[in-house]
Design a protein around this motif. Structure first.
Motif, short mmCIF file in Angstrom:
data_model
loop_
_atom_site.label_atom_id
_atom_site.label_comp_id
_atom_site.label_asym_id
_atom_site.label_seq_id
_atom_site.Cartn_x
_atom_site.Cartn_y
_atom_site.Cartn_z
N ASP A 89 4.03 11.30 2.34
CA ASP A 89 3.80 10.62 3.62
C ASP A 89 3.98 9.11 3.48
OD1 ASP A 89 3.35 12.92 5.09
OD2 ASP A 89 1.20 12.92 4.67
N ALA A 90 3.59 8.58 2.32
CA ALA A 90 3.77 7.15 2.09
C ALA A 90 5.25 6.80 2.06
CB ALA A 90 3.10 6.74 0.78
N LEU A 91 6.05 7.65 1.44
CA LEU A 91 7.49 7.41 1.41
C LEU A 91 8.08 7.50 2.81
CD1 LEU A 91 10.02 6.85 -0.29
CD2 LEU A 91 10.28 9.32 -0.57
N ARG A 92 7.63 8.46 3.60
CA ARG A 92 8.11 8.60 4.98
C ARG A 92 7.75 7.35 5.79
NH1 ARG A 92 5.45 9.48 9.20
NH2 ARG A 92 3.66 10.36 8.12
N ARG A 93 6.50 6.88 5.67
CA ARG A 93 6.07 5.68 6.42
C ARG A 93 6.87 4.45 5.98
NH1 ARG A 93 1.12 8.22 5.50
NH2 ARG A 93 0.65 6.81 3.78
N LEU A 94 7.11 4.34 4.69
CA LEU A 94 7.91 3.24 4.17
C LEU A 94 9.32 3.29 4.72
CD1 LEU A 94 7.61 0.88 2.15
CD2 LEU A 94 8.47 2.42 0.40
N ASN B 173 11.61 6.73 -7.24
CA ASN B 173 11.49 6.89 -8.69
C ASN B 173 10.88 5.69 -9.39
OD1 ASN B 173 12.60 9.49 -8.73
ND2 ASN B 173 14.68 8.68 -8.75
N ARG B 174 10.99 4.51 -8.77
CA ARG B 174 10.54 3.28 -9.44
C ARG B 174 9.36 2.60 -8.75
NH1 ARG B 174 16.54 0.63 -10.09
NH2 ARG B 174 17.45 2.32 -11.31
N ALA B 175 8.75 3.24 -7.81
CA ALA B 175 7.65 2.60 -7.06
C ALA B 175 6.55 2.11 -7.98
CB ALA B 175 7.10 3.56 -6.01
N ASN B 176 6.34 2.80 -9.09
CA ASN B 176 5.29 2.38 -10.02
C ASN B 176 5.64 1.06 -10.72
OD1 ASN B 176 7.37 3.51 -11.53
ND2 ASN B 176 5.98 4.39 -13.04
N GLN B 177 6.88 0.61 -10.62
CA GLN B 177 7.29 -0.65 -11.24
C GLN B 177 7.04 -1.86 -10.34
OE1 GLN B 177 11.41 -0.14 -12.32
NE2 GLN B 177 10.95 1.48 -13.79
N PHE B 178 6.71 -1.61 -9.06
CA PHE B 178 6.46 -2.74 -8.16
C PHE B 178 5.19 -3.45 -8.58
CE2 PHE B 178 4.17 -4.34 -4.42
CZ PHE B 178 5.00 -5.43 -4.15
N ASP B 179 5.27 -4.77 -8.69
CA ASP B 179 4.12 -5.60 -9.05
C ASP B 179 3.95 -6.68 -7.99
OD1 ASP B 179 2.16 -7.18 -10.18
OD2 ASP B 179 3.32 -7.71 -11.96
N PRO B 180 2.91 -6.57 -7.14
CA PRO B 180 2.73 -7.56 -6.07
C PRO B 180 2.53 -8.99 -6.60
CG PRO B 180 0.92 -5.96 -6.10
CD PRO B 180 1.90 -5.53 -7.14
N ASP C 78 0.84 -1.21 0.00
CA ASP C 78 0.00 0.00 0.00
C ASP C 78 0.87 1.25 0.00
OD1 ASP C 78 -2.28 -1.56 0.05
OD2 ASP C 78 -2.57 -1.35 2.23
N HIS C 79 1.91 1.25 0.81
CA HIS C 79 2.81 2.41 0.86
C HIS C 79 3.51 2.61 -0.48
CE1 HIS C 79 1.92 3.19 4.94
NE2 HIS C 79 2.65 2.21 5.45
N LEU C 80 3.91 1.52 -1.12
CA LEU C 80 4.55 1.64 -2.43
C LEU C 80 3.59 2.23 -3.46
CD1 LEU C 80 6.75 -1.55 -2.65
CD2 LEU C 80 7.52 0.80 -2.83
N ARG C 81 2.32 1.83 -3.39
CA ARG C 81 1.33 2.43 -4.29
C ARG C 81 1.21 3.93 -4.02
NH1 ARG C 81 -0.89 -2.73 -3.98
NH2 ARG C 81 -2.00 -2.36 -2.04
N GLY C 82 1.24 4.31 -2.73
CA GLY C 82 1.19 5.72 -2.37
C GLY C 82 2.40 6.48 -2.88
N VAL C 83 3.58 5.87 -2.77
CA VAL C 83 4.80 6.51 -3.27
C VAL C 83 4.70 6.69 -4.78
CG1 VAL C 83 7.30 6.20 -3.59
CG2 VAL C 83 6.25 5.65 -1.38
#
Length: 185
Positions: free
Chosen positions: A26-31, A66-73, A15-20
């Motif tokens: 804030d998602a990056l800070r929590r991560l 920079n690459r959070a959008n590349q994460f695929d669960p 979820d945090h990666l999706r936010g990033v």
């Protein structure tokens, strides 16, 4: 920081990666709060230098942002994806610095670093599970994985060291990783 690791489950990391990926600072800070201690430990294990590990962690988090959008669960867990990014940042830094061999000799300025107690316990449990799964692999698969992920060798370097064709080495590692994923799931 160890509290963050204990209270933040794997779904929250995704979820945090999706936010990033959506640009939420804030998602990056929590991560960062949840994973920086663990990821710093990965970098430190590779580099054996606190300052260099901090640099690798910073580089890793820039790459994550920079690459959070590349994460695929569907392809794996967020914690593994994060660890791989920081691991690669640390290996890049190690290659840039040249080959150094720490000795753990305090008179030379090298000193072993002990992780925090909670981190050490978590690492021991995860490590034991990983060792059990590695023991189930064929010796060639295990050797290829260890040379790649522990020693940081490229596929070409492994092929040269083992005097095997590059395609064969890649196949060993790919099959071994597939079996490891199944075992660790």
């Amino acid at each position: 920081m160890a509290e963050g690791i204990a209270t933040l489950g794997r779904p929250e990391l995704a979820d945090h990666l999706r936010g990033v990926a959506a640009g939420d600072p804030d998602a990056l800070r929590r991560l960062y709060e949840a994973q920086s201690s663990r990821l710093f430990g990965i970098a430190l294990a590779i580099l054996r230098d606190r300052d260099a590990a901090a640099d690798a962690l910073q580089t890793g988090f820039l790459r994550i942002a920079n690459r959070a959008n590349q994460f695929d669960p569907a392809r794996g867990e967020a914690a593994a994806w994060l660890g791989a990014i920081v691991r690669h940042a640390a290996l890049d830094l190690a290659r840039a610095r040249g080959r150094e061999t720490p000795t753990d000799d305090p008179s030379l300025g090298d000193a072993p670093v002990e992780p925090e107690a909670l981190d050490r316990i978590a690492a021991e449990q995860e490590g034991a599970r990983l060792r059990d799964c590695l023991a189930l692999l064929d010796a060639r698969n295990r050797q290829g994985i260890v040379l790649a992920f522990v020693h940081g060798l490229s596929h070409a370097q492994i092929a040269a060291r083992l005097e095997e064709p590059l395609g064969t080495v890649k196949a060993w590692i790919r099959r071994g990783l597939s079996r490891l994923r199944t075992c660790l799931a």
